[in-house]
Design a protein around this motif. Structure first.
Motif, PDB file in Angstrom:
ATOM      1  N   HIS A 175       0.996  -1.473  -0.495  1.00  0.00           N
ATOM      2  CA  HIS A 175       0.089  -0.224  -0.108  1.00  0.00           C
ATOM      3  C   HIS A 175       0.999   1.107  -0.214  1.00  0.00           C
ATOM      4  O   HIS A 175       1.305   1.699   0.686  1.00  0.00           O
ATOM      5  CB  HIS A 175      -0.894  -0.207   0.905  1.00  0.00           C
ATOM      6  CG  HIS A 175      -2.278  -1.182   1.290  1.00  0.00           C
ATOM      7  ND1 HIS A 175      -3.029  -0.696   2.040  1.00  0.00           N
ATOM      8  CD2 HIS A 175      -1.820  -2.066   0.528  1.00  0.00           C
ATOM      9  CE1 HIS A 175      -3.776  -1.962   1.540  1.00  0.00           C
ATOM     10  NE2 HIS A 175      -3.624  -2.462   0.255  1.00  0.00           N
ATOM     11  N   ARG A 176       0.774   2.198  -0.524  1.00  0.00           N
ATOM     12  CA  ARG A 176       1.517   3.098  -0.971  1.00  0.00           C
ATOM     13  C   ARG A 176       0.731   4.675  -0.684  1.00  0.00           C
ATOM     14  O   ARG A 176       1.452   5.772   0.050  1.00  0.00           O
ATOM     15  CB  ARG A 176       1.765   3.571  -2.717  1.00  0.00           C
ATOM     16  CG  ARG A 176       3.034   2.789  -3.439  1.00  0.00           C
ATOM     17  CD  ARG A 176       2.793   2.438  -4.361  1.00  0.00           C
ATOM     18  NE  ARG A 176       3.594   3.857  -4.489  1.00  0.00           N
ATOM     19  CZ  ARG A 176       3.543   4.512  -6.281  1.00  0.00           C
ATOM     20  NH1 ARG A 176       3.525   3.969  -7.294  1.00  0.00           N
ATOM     21  NH2 ARG A 176       4.529   5.257  -6.888  1.00  0.00           N
ATOM     22  N   SER A 177      -0.866   4.641  -0.082  1.00  0.00           N
ATOM     23  CA  SER A 177      -0.631   5.641   0.606  1.00  0.00           C
ATOM     24  C   SER A 177      -1.431   5.802   2.346  1.00  0.00           C
ATOM     25  O   SER A 177      -1.979   4.456   2.512  1.00  0.00           O
ATOM     26  CB  SER A 177      -2.614   6.137  -0.134  1.00  0.00           C
ATOM     27  OG  SER A 177      -3.245   7.227   0.716  1.00  0.00           O
ATOM     28  N   VAL A 178      -1.300   6.360   2.944  1.00  0.00           N
ATOM     29  CA  VAL A 178      -1.429   6.590   4.209  1.00  0.00           C
ATOM     30  C   VAL A 178      -1.887   7.590   4.648  1.00  0.00           C
ATOM     31  O   VAL A 178      -2.051   8.681   4.590  1.00  0.00           O
ATOM     32  CB  VAL A 178       0.091   5.496   5.139  1.00  0.00           C
ATOM     33  CG1 VAL A 178      -0.258   6.364   6.477  1.00  0.00           C
ATOM     34  CG2 VAL A 178       0.536   5.387   4.960  1.00  0.00           C
ATOM     35  N   SER A 179      -2.813   7.312   5.202  1.00  0.00           N
ATOM     36  CA  SER A 179      -3.990   8.565   5.741  1.00  0.00           C
ATOM     37  C   SER A 179      -3.810   9.042   7.559  1.00  0.00           C
ATOM     38  O   SER A 179      -4.050   7.156   8.138  1.00  0.00           O
ATOM     39  CB  SER A 179      -5.026   8.537   5.101  1.00  0.00           C
ATOM     40  OG  SER A 179      -5.803   8.776   4.154  1.00  0.00           O
ATOM     41  N   TRP A 180      -4.459   9.573   7.668  1.00  0.00           N
ATOM     42  CA  TRP A 180      -4.587   9.980   9.590  1.00  0.00           C
ATOM     43  C   TRP A 180      -5.513  11.080   9.746  1.00  0.00           C
ATOM     44  O   TRP A 180      -6.049  11.574   8.774  1.00  0.00           O
ATOM     45  CB  TRP A 180      -3.472  11.087   9.789  1.00  0.00           C
ATOM     46  CG  TRP A 180      -1.718  10.380   9.637  1.00  0.00           C
ATOM     47  CD1 TRP A 180      -0.522  10.054   9.068  1.00  0.00           C
ATOM     48  CD2 TRP A 180      -1.125   9.409  11.169  1.00  0.00           C
ATOM     49  NE1 TRP A 180       0.229   9.117   8.934  1.00  0.00           N
ATOM     50  CE2 TRP A 180      -0.268   8.450  10.545  1.00  0.00           C
ATOM     51  CE3 TRP A 180      -1.837   9.163  12.572  1.00  0.00           C
ATOM     52  CZ2 TRP A 180       1.024   7.701  10.935  1.00  0.00           C
ATOM     53  CZ3 TRP A 180      -0.691   7.784  13.205  1.00  0.00           C
ATOM     54  CH2 TRP A 180       0.038   7.554  12.657  1.00  0.00           C
ATOM     55  N   TYR A 181      -6.209  10.387  10.630  1.00  0.00           N
ATOM     56  CA  TYR A 181      -7.890  10.618  11.337  1.00  0.00           C
ATOM     57  C   TYR A 181      -7.607  10.400  12.900  1.00  0.00           C
ATOM     58  O   TYR A 181      -6.540   9.773  14.072  1.00  0.00           O
ATOM     59  CB  TYR A 181      -8.973   9.195  10.842  1.00  0.00           C
ATOM     60  CG  TYR A 181      -9.136   9.218   9.739  1.00  0.00           C
ATOM     61  CD1 TYR A 181      -8.347   8.906   8.264  1.00  0.00           C
ATOM     62  CD2 TYR A 181     -10.739  10.894   8.517  1.00  0.00           C
ATOM     63  CE1 TYR A 181      -8.468   8.505   7.014  1.00  0.00           C
ATOM     64  CE2 TYR A 181     -10.369  10.619   7.798  1.00  0.00           C
ATOM     65  CZ  TYR A 181      -9.559   9.843   6.845  1.00  0.00           C
ATOM     66  OH  TYR A 181      -9.583   9.587   5.349  1.00  0.00           O
ATOM     67  N   GLN A 182      -8.011  11.484  13.527  1.00  0.00           N
ATOM     68  CA  GLN A 182      -8.077  11.965  14.350  1.00  0.00           C
ATOM     69  C   GLN A 182      -9.995  10.903  14.566  1.00  0.00           C
ATOM     70  O   GLN A 182     -10.618  12.059  14.483  1.00  0.00           O
ATOM     71  CB  GLN A 182      -8.311  13.500  14.706  1.00  0.00           C
ATOM     72  CG  GLN A 182      -8.366  13.524  16.725  1.00  0.00           C
ATOM     73  CD  GLN A 182      -7.793  14.925  17.094  1.00  0.00           C
ATOM     74  OE1 GLN A 182      -9.579  15.511  16.995  1.00  0.00           O
ATOM     75  NE2 GLN A 182      -7.189  15.794  17.811  1.00  0.00           N
ATOM     76  N   GLN A 183      -9.930  10.772  16.273  1.00  0.00           N
ATOM     77  CA  GLN A 183     -11.372  10.319  16.168  1.00  0.00           C
ATOM     78  C   GLN A 183     -11.739  10.533  18.000  1.00  0.00           C
ATOM     79  O   GLN A 183     -10.862  10.505  18.707  1.00  0.00           O
ATOM     80  CB  GLN A 183     -12.168   8.249  16.154  1.00  0.00           C
ATOM     81  CG  GLN A 183     -13.095   8.451  16.418  1.00  0.00           C
ATOM     82  CD  GLN A 183     -13.354   6.727  16.341  1.00  0.00           C
ATOM     83  OE1 GLN A 183     -12.514   5.851  16.545  1.00  0.00           O
ATOM     84  NE2 GLN A 183     -14.635   6.614  15.949  1.00  0.00           N
ATOM     85  N   THR A 184     -12.406  11.611  17.860  1.00  0.00           N
ATOM     86  CA  THR A 184     -13.078  11.882  19.156  1.00  0.00           C
ATOM     87  C   THR A 184     -13.945  11.658  19.500  1.00  0.00           C
ATOM     88  O   THR A 184     -15.025  11.906  18.463  1.00  0.00           O
ATOM     89  CB  THR A 184     -12.581  13.088  19.616  1.00  0.00           C
ATOM     90  OG1 THR A 184     -13.441  13.694  18.737  1.00  0.00           O
ATOM     91  CG2 THR A 184     -11.518  13.773  19.715  1.00  0.00           C
ATOM     92  N   PRO A 185     -15.090  11.725  20.047  1.00  0.00           N
ATOM     93  CA  PRO A 185     -16.971  11.137  21.122  1.00  0.00           C
ATOM     94  C   PRO A 185     -17.167  12.226  19.946  1.00  0.00           C
ATOM     95  O   PRO A 185     -18.701  12.192  19.807  1.00  0.00           O
ATOM     96  CB  PRO A 185     -17.038  11.381  22.771  1.00  0.00           C
ATOM     97  CG  PRO A 185     -15.248  10.646  22.857  1.00  0.00           C
ATOM     98  CD  PRO A 185     -14.164  11.184  21.947  1.00  0.00           C
ATOM     99  N   GLY A 186     -16.818  13.870  20.314  1.00  0.00           N
ATOM    100  CA  GLY A 186     -17.502  14.773  19.908  1.00  0.00           C
ATOM    101  C   GLY A 186     -17.365  15.057  18.703  1.00  0.00           C
ATOM    102  O   GLY A 186     -18.982  15.501  17.830  1.00  0.00           O
ATOM    103  N   GLN A 187     -16.590  14.786  17.734  1.00  0.00           N
ATOM    104  CA  GLN A 187     -16.052  15.154  17.283  1.00  0.00           C
ATOM    105  C   GLN A 187     -16.327  13.907  15.344  1.00  0.00           C
ATOM    106  O   GLN A 187     -15.929  14.800  14.314  1.00  0.00           O
ATOM    107  CB  GLN A 187     -14.736  16.176  16.670  1.00  0.00           C
ATOM    108  CG  GLN A 187     -15.108  17.536  17.684  1.00  0.00           C
ATOM    109  CD  GLN A 187     -15.769  18.890  16.668  1.00  0.00           C
ATOM    110  OE1 GLN A 187     -16.687  19.039  15.566  1.00  0.00           O
ATOM    111  NE2 GLN A 187     -16.615  19.178  17.665  1.00  0.00           N
ATOM    112  N   GLY A 188     -16.116  12.770  15.807  1.00  0.00           N
ATOM    113  CA  GLY A 188     -16.222  11.737  15.028  1.00  0.00           C
ATOM    114  C   GLY A 188     -15.123  11.675  14.649  1.00  0.00           C
ATOM    115  O   GLY A 188     -13.500  12.440  15.434  1.00  0.00           O
TER     116      GLY A 188
END
Lengths: 114, 111
Positions: free
Chosen positions: A29-42
């Motif tokens: 896999h050549r693509s890497v994404s980052w996400y932040q997860q919080t209860p209020g903002q998803g």
């Protein structure tokens, strides 16, 4: 094939410190994404890398940064930590990074800022 | 603002019943949609996806319906099982390489 691996699994930091999180994508896999997860903002998009280049960035302050290495492994860094940075940080990889293919997520790094 | 949203934050169904989870999106230019399931302590797991040139796609026990006229997406789970209990997210790709996620619906399957 091994899945997406994120380390560490848990982190506790204090305000003002900085932190580095690591992500190893699925082999090939050549693509890497980052996400932040919080209860209020998803789930909120942080940034995406493809072939060591950041192609897309979400609406986060400059304290959030990342990079991708030649082997597709990625790191993200948060400097001058704030209480509001407490969240689950998820890394996801995809084969071609077209934006029209499914992302494979890791289990995340749970960051607590005290 | 939030361009992908869910009508119901929680959904409780009995084991064996069918479940329907709904999602609204606001951008008519969205051309790819995807559903994820997230169990406690785990990352989101892919369920099914659909492109905007389709209005229905079926998988194993799951069906996604896309209504572009009203900008609505739904996930149907047939014969819901206790293992289906999780939070379900819909997401869309607008342009670029990011998925825009809704806040999620918690599905609780009761015996």
């Amino acid at each position: 094939k091994a899945g997406v691996t994120q380390t560490p699994r848990y982190l506790i930091k204090t305000r003002g410190q900085q932190v580095t999180l690591s992500c190893s994508p699925i082999s090939g896999h050549r693509s890497v994404s980052w996400y932040q997860q919080t209860p209020g903002q998803g789930l909120q998009f942080l940034f995406e890398y493809f072939s060591e280049t950041q192609r897309n960035k979400g609406n986060f302050p400059g304290r959030f940064s990342g990079r991708q290495f030649s082997n597709s492994r990625s790191e993200m860094n948060v400097s001058t930590l704030e209480l509001g940075d407490s969240a689950l940080y998820l890394c996801a990889s995809s084969p071609r990074g077209t934006g029209r293919e499914k992302l494979f997520f890791g289990s995340g790094t749970q960051l607590s800022v005290l | 603002g939030e361009s992908v949203g869910l009508h119901l934050p929680t959904l409780s169904v009995q084991e064996g019943d069918n479940s329907i989870i709904n999602c609204a999106y606001s951008n008519s230019a969205s051309d790819y949609f995807i559903w994820y399931k997230q169990e406690s302590g785990k990352g989101p797991q892919f369920i099914i996806d659909i492109r905007s040139n389709m209005d229905k796609r079926q998988g194993q026990r799951v069906t996604v319906l896309l209504n572009k006229t009203v900008k609505h997406l739904s996930l149907q789970i047939a014969a819901t099982q206790p293992g289906d209990s999780a939070v379900y997210f819909c997401a869309e790709t607008l342009s670029g390489y990011a998925l825009n996620f809704g806040k999620g619906t918690s599905l609780l399957v009761t015996p």
